[in-house]
Scaffold this active site. Structure first.
Site, PDB file in Angstrom:
ATOM      1  N   HIS A 345      16.751  17.763   7.022  1.00 25.16           N
ATOM      2  CA  HIS A 345      16.234  18.574   8.139  1.00 25.16           C
ATOM      3  C   HIS A 345      14.721  18.541   8.259  1.00 25.16           C
ATOM      4  CE1 HIS A 345      20.063  20.760   8.930  1.00 25.16           C
ATOM      5  NE2 HIS A 345      20.258  20.565   7.647  1.00 25.16           N
ATOM      6  N   LYS A 523       9.511  30.985  17.112  1.00 30.73           N
ATOM      7  CA  LYS A 523       9.912  30.128  15.991  1.00 30.73           C
ATOM      8  C   LYS A 523       9.063  30.523  14.778  1.00 30.73           C
ATOM      9  CE  LYS A 523       8.944  26.691  18.705  1.00 30.73           C
ATOM     10  NZ  LYS A 523       9.592  25.363  18.786  1.00 30.73           N
ATOM     11  N   ARG A 524       9.383  30.008  13.610  1.00 28.15           N
ATOM     12  CA  ARG A 524       8.557  30.305  12.436  1.00 28.15           C
ATOM     13  C   ARG A 524       7.131  29.836  12.720  1.00 28.15           C
ATOM     14  NH1 ARG A 524      11.110  31.923   7.484  1.00 28.15           N
ATOM     15  NH2 ARG A 524       8.998  31.896   6.702  1.00 28.15           N
ATOM     16  N   LYS A 529       3.948  23.406  14.261  1.00 31.02           N
ATOM     17  CA  LYS A 529       4.568  23.917  15.493  1.00 31.02           C
ATOM     18  C   LYS A 529       3.486  24.311  16.505  1.00 31.02           C
ATOM     19  CE  LYS A 529       8.626  25.540  12.880  1.00 31.02           C
ATOM     20  NZ  LYS A 529       9.836  24.998  13.527  1.00 31.02           N
ATOM     21  N   THR A 631      16.070  23.651  17.767  1.00 26.91           N
ATOM     22  CA  THR A 631      17.306  24.091  18.420  1.00 26.91           C
ATOM     23  C   THR A 631      16.986  25.176  19.444  1.00 26.91           C
ATOM     24  OG1 THR A 631      17.618  25.468  16.454  1.00 26.91           O
ATOM     25  CG2 THR A 631      18.973  23.486  16.628  1.00 26.91           C
ATOM     26  N   LYS A 635      18.329  26.099  23.467  1.00 26.54           N
ATOM     27  CA  LYS A 635      18.755  27.424  23.932  1.00 26.54           C
ATOM     28  C   LYS A 635      18.009  27.805  25.221  1.00 26.54           C
ATOM     29  CE  LYS A 635      19.628  28.496  19.115  1.00 26.54           C
ATOM     30  NZ  LYS A 635      18.997  28.912  17.826  1.00 26.54           N
TER      31      LYS A 635
HETATM   32  C1  26W Z   1      12.594  24.547  -0.139  1.00 30.54           C
HETATM   33  C2  26W Z   1      12.066  25.380   0.969  1.00 30.54           C
HETATM   34  C3  26W Z   1      12.667  24.963   2.294  1.00 30.54           C
HETATM   35  C4  26W Z   1      13.570  25.820   2.945  1.00 30.54           C
HETATM   36  C5  26W Z   1      14.114  25.434   4.173  1.00 30.54           C
HETATM   37  C6  26W Z   1      12.344  23.746   2.840  1.00 30.54           C
HETATM   38  C7  26W Z   1      12.907  23.353   4.078  1.00 30.54           C
HETATM   39  C8  26W Z   1      13.775  24.214   4.698  1.00 30.54           C
HETATM   40  C9  26W Z   1      14.418  23.826   6.000  1.00 30.54           C
HETATM   41  C10 26W Z   1      14.879  22.426   5.980  1.00 30.54           C
HETATM   42  C11 26W Z   1      13.478  24.005   7.107  1.00 30.54           C
HETATM   43  C12 26W Z   1      14.191  24.024   8.429  1.00 30.54           C
HETATM   44  O1  26W Z   1      14.723  25.017   8.814  1.00 30.54           O
HETATM   45  N1  26W Z   1      14.144  22.878   9.126  1.00 30.54           N
HETATM   46  C13 26W Z   1      14.549  22.908  10.505  1.00 30.54           C
HETATM   47  O2  26W Z   1      15.925  22.552  10.593  1.00 30.54           O
HETATM   48  C14 26W Z   1      16.395  22.642  11.935  1.00 30.54           C
HETATM   49  C15 26W Z   1      17.899  22.381  11.931  1.00 30.54           C
HETATM   50  O3  26W Z   1      18.157  21.048  11.709  1.00 30.54           O
HETATM   51  C16 26W Z   1      15.645  21.681  12.850  1.00 30.54           C
HETATM   52  O4  26W Z   1      16.083  21.860  14.172  1.00 30.54           O
HETATM   53  C17 26W Z   1      14.144  21.930  12.764  1.00 30.54           C
HETATM   54  O5  26W Z   1      13.442  20.945  13.495  1.00 30.54           O
HETATM   55  C18 26W Z   1      13.702  21.907  11.311  1.00 30.54           C
HETATM   56  O6  26W Z   1      12.324  22.277  11.186  1.00 30.54           O
END
Ligand code: 26W
Length: 788
Positions: A345, A523-524, A529, A631, A635
């Site tokens: 992701h 978004k975060r 971003k 995503t 929406k």
């Molecule tokens: C280890 C800490 C950590 C926690 C969560 C690292 C990375 C993440 C996630 C992968 C971050 C995340 O939410 N990525 C998002 O995933 C979405 C679903 O696929 C994508 O639409 C977003 O572009 C992406 O930033």
């Protein structure tokens, strides 16, 4: 029995309350329990049919499920909206008050967690037998508030209230080991954990559209393995008495709030192993109940790893196959690979998990041995392959890739970049392992549920088939020249904007003009971003409005929403700057109602459901090559907002589907970004070339928005001059000009309306039903039991 009596009975027998003394909370729980009763029928039938048919089951392992509120989703999927609304009215209660009394289940950070929740809804709606496995965090994502414009985090407390939807499953309880040592004797290994905690299952039924099928979300909570230490207690050493209990519970206590930087913390690794091991044990128990040859496992089990967070599943399954089922290592590894698949992701290097061998060896000694065996086997077959063990670290991305039979990215562009960058070498060795599965969203929550006025308009026009076959929305394109329909379409948007204005008015005391353009970025908070670029453009617009107050400006409401990871100080600075600028601009009599900034605190799923239907413009402005998919972008477009965005993530595919003329594109492409970074001083050059940007940065640097602390943003501005890694400076002018183009179009409502309608009509492909069908066909080999 009517719904009304059912609710009154639950109030009486489950809450011990009568109608006179019932609180909103009581009514909400009573209603939820009645709905849960309805769901249990479907759930049991689905479970029975699954055992009878013994099909392939899908197991979705995710550290995060960003569920939000469930009550309205359940009512919609059970097709009981009218029945419930009538009963609640007859009971003299307010439906909206009751359904909004439910706390969000905020068991996730952002995109990854929400995707998992959308996938669970699609799996159930499609009738694909599946389990979601995760952690039942006592505290979800922190609650955000602002103090003098700065983010303040407070523990989230969803479980202080009764969680009506779940069933505790004491019979599904597993011993999870940590630490200790491995004993090797006559060729076999035996792990002797030094510490053991219990994993107990809590099941939430996930019933799909129309209540045709029900799957299970099984969340694990950690409990002490041994009973209360009465001895220490009697000795008066109360702390010791509670120590093992407290330690055990720590594992499922709280969600790590980072969504791009791996913590490297031991507790995070223990969380990852805790839920992964419990899930593997649970699915093997279920498999072995029906099958006696473990070698057929891949024909009945498909395990999807939601990023690298459950990647320890590879070594864990190999461990059980070798140490408990006696399979030779070189049989266990390929067998495991046939069960596992991995979704990536993110490309952000800081988000790719790597655990020190030392920590892995101390926490999971047997697994480190098995990782070495996996590495050896892969190196033997592919000598020049990248290594899992690198510079004293265990690289979880490489481990997940090597232990998976399929690896997928989450948008077409992202998947190509995964092949060209993070996994380029492994892609060369395994050219057909990486495939794409572009993300999607569930139309049940993100249109049917959150936008009733648009839902009714669409259903009246084309029937209700779109809810489970979203591509049917294309029929709305024929309405482009239907003035009455277009008016109704824009009336729905305006109704949502008025509702939002009222809510913002009530909660923030800021009055919004519902005819202004609602320009939304939710978004975060993260530098890639580029919320900062949005804010800089807002200040530049403010300047131009003040320079030409009599010009015919398009009134704008800039709406921001989003949390920063507590340790991410640059992101927190950006939040503070947005709030500082809002204070000045919102108080400016010159621009008055023509420009406002609002930043409601504590953005979550429920707030997204409020904001998205009311949006005119969707901000998807990440540096090209950085947002894996997005995503939220889907929406917004589905709910009739136009997108201003870069060619990044799924924006590319959205633009392909809605048509280039219905998308406000700007900025450098991913290729150009990489090229521009090779130019020394590219940001200074960009700033020098933009008087508009220079002026804005000057104002911020001199403290125009923090007169009491003028140097507050010296760091932030300095960073843009010298370390503008995400090219805010280089894309600024193109972004500003494109915003002005959007202004012009907004001033011709008929054009805007036509473009908005085409967006909604063209978003069918972005249903998570289509995405899940892709996973089921290309990765899992799983079929729907409904449409067998
Ligand atoms: C280890 C800490 C950590 C926690 C969560 C690292 C990375 C993440 C996630 C992968 C971050 C995340 O939410 N990525 C998002 O995933 C979405 C679903 O696929 C994508 O639409 C977003 O572009 C992406 O930033």
């Amino acid at each position: 029995m009517t719904m009304k009596t059912d609710i009154l009975n639950r109030l009486k027998y489950s809450l011990g309350k009568d109608a006179e003394n019932a609180s909103t909370y009581d009514w909400r729980i009573a209603l939820s329990l009645v709905l849960r009763d309805q769901m249990v029928e479907t759930w049991f039938r689905s479970t029975r049919e699954t055992y009878a048919a013994s099909p392939k089951r899908v197991y979705y392992l995710s550290m995060e499920f960003l569920i939000g509120r469930l009550i309205e989703d359940m009512i919609a999927n059970l097709r009981m909206e009218d029945t419930v609304k009538t009963a609640i009215a007859e009971l003299g209660q307010d439906y909206d008050t009751i359904v909004h009394d439910e706390p969000d289940a905020a068991l996730g950070n952002g995109g990854l967690g929400r995707l998992a929740a959308c996938f669970m809804d699609s799996l159930a709606t499609l009738g694909i037998p599946a389990f979601g496995y995760g952690i039942r965090y006592e505290h979800g994502l922190f609650e955000q508030s602002f103090a003098q414009g700065q983010q303040v985090e407070k523990p989230e407390t969803w479980l202080t209230q009764r969680h009506a939807w779940e069933f505790e499953r004491p019979e599904a309880r597993y011993r999870i080991g940590f630490g200790g040592h491995v004993e090797h004797r006559d060729g076999s290994a035996r792990w002797h954990p030094g510490e053991v905690v219990m994993a107990t299952a809590h099941d939430t039924p996930v019933v799909g559209w129309n209540g045709d099928w029900g799957n299970t979300l099984r969340l694990w909570s950690a409990e002490p393995s041994k009973d209360f230490d009465l001895e220490s207690f009697n000795r008066g050493d109360y702390l010791a008495a509670g120590r093992s209990e407290a330690l055990a519970r720590t594992i499922s206590r709280v969600l790590y709030p980072d969504d791009t930087t791996e913590s490297g913390k031991e507790l995070r690794l223990k969380q990852e192993y805790f839920f992964t091991a419990a899930s593997i044990m649970d699915l093997l128990r279920r498999y072995l109940a029906d099958h006696d040859d473990i070698r057929d496992l891949p024909d009945y089990v498909a395990i999807q790893l939601n990023d690298t967070h459950p990647a320890i599943a590879g070594p864990e399954l190999v461990r059980i196959l070798v140490d408990e089922h006696g399979l030779p290592m070189d049989e266990a590894i390929p067998l495991t690979r046939r069960c596992l698949a991995y979704t990536n992701h993110t490309l952000l290097p800081e988000a790719l998990e790597r655990w020190s061998e030392h920590l892995m060896g101390r926490t999971l000694p047997r697994h480190l041995e098995i990782i070495r065996a996996i590495e050896h086997a892969h190196q033997t077959e592919f000598p020049d392959s990248p290594r899992i063990l690198d510079h004293g670290d265990v690289r979880m991305g490489e481990l997940a890739f090597i232990m998976a039979h399929k690896v997928n990215g989450v948008s077409a562009l992202h998947t190509e970049l995964v092949k060209q960058t993070v996994f380029a070498d492994l892609h060369r060795i395994h050219p057909d392992r990486i495939i794409n599965q572009t993300n999607g969203i569930t139309p049940r929550r993100w249109l049917y549920g959150c936008n009733p006025s648009l839902r009714h308009l669409i259903t009246d026009a084309i029937g209700e088939g779109w809810v489970t076959d979203l591509e049917q929305l294309t029929a709305l394109k024929d309405k482009r020249d239907d003035a009455a329909f277009i008016d109704a379409f824009m009336a729905s948007k305006r109704e949502n904007k008025v509702n939002l204005s009222n809510w913002i008015g009530q909660t923030m005391g800021v009055a919004l003009d519902p005819d202004a353009m609602f320009d939304v970025q939710i978004k975060r908070i993260h530098e890639y971003k580029r919320q900062l670029m949005n804010l800089l453009e807002t200040v530049a617009l403010w300047n131009e409005m003040r320079d030409n107050p009599n010009a015919d400006w398009t009134p704008r409401i800039k709406i921001f929403g989003g949390k920063a990871a507590p340790g991410y100080f640059v992101a927190k600075d950006i939040i503070r700057l947005i709030n500082d600028v809002a204070q000045v601009i919102n108080a400016d009599p010159v621009t008055g109602d023509r420009l406002k900034i609002v930043y409601p605190p504590n953005y979550n799923v429920t707030m997204a459901e409020r904001l998205i239907p009311a949006a005119d413009l969707s901000e998807q402005i990440s540096t090209a090559g950085k947002e894996a998919s997005g995503t939220g972008n889907m929406k917004f477009a589905l709910n009739g907002a136009l997108t201003i965005g870069t060619l990044d993530g799924a924006n590319v595919e959205i633009r392909d589907h809605v048509g280039t003329e219905n998308f406000f594109l700007f900025g450098l492409t991913a290729q150009e970004v990489m090229e521009r970074r090779t130019h020394h001083g590219y940001s200074r050059a960009a700033i020098e070339a933009s008087p508009r940007l220079q002026r804005v940065l000057g104002q911020i640097a001199e403290g125009r928005f923090a007169p009491q602390d003028p140097s507050r943003y010296h760091g932030l501005v300095g960073m843009l001059y010298d370390h503008d890694y995400f090219l805010v400076t280089c894309d600024f002018d193109s972004y500003f000009d494109t915003q002005r183009r959007a202004d012009m179009v907004y001033q011709t409502p008929e054009n805007w309306a036509a473009m908005a309608l085409v967006n909604t009509a063209s978003m069918g492909w972005f249903s998570s039903d289509r995405t899940i069908k892709g996973y089921a066909h290309d990765i899992w080999g799983a079929k729907s039991v409904l449409s067998a």
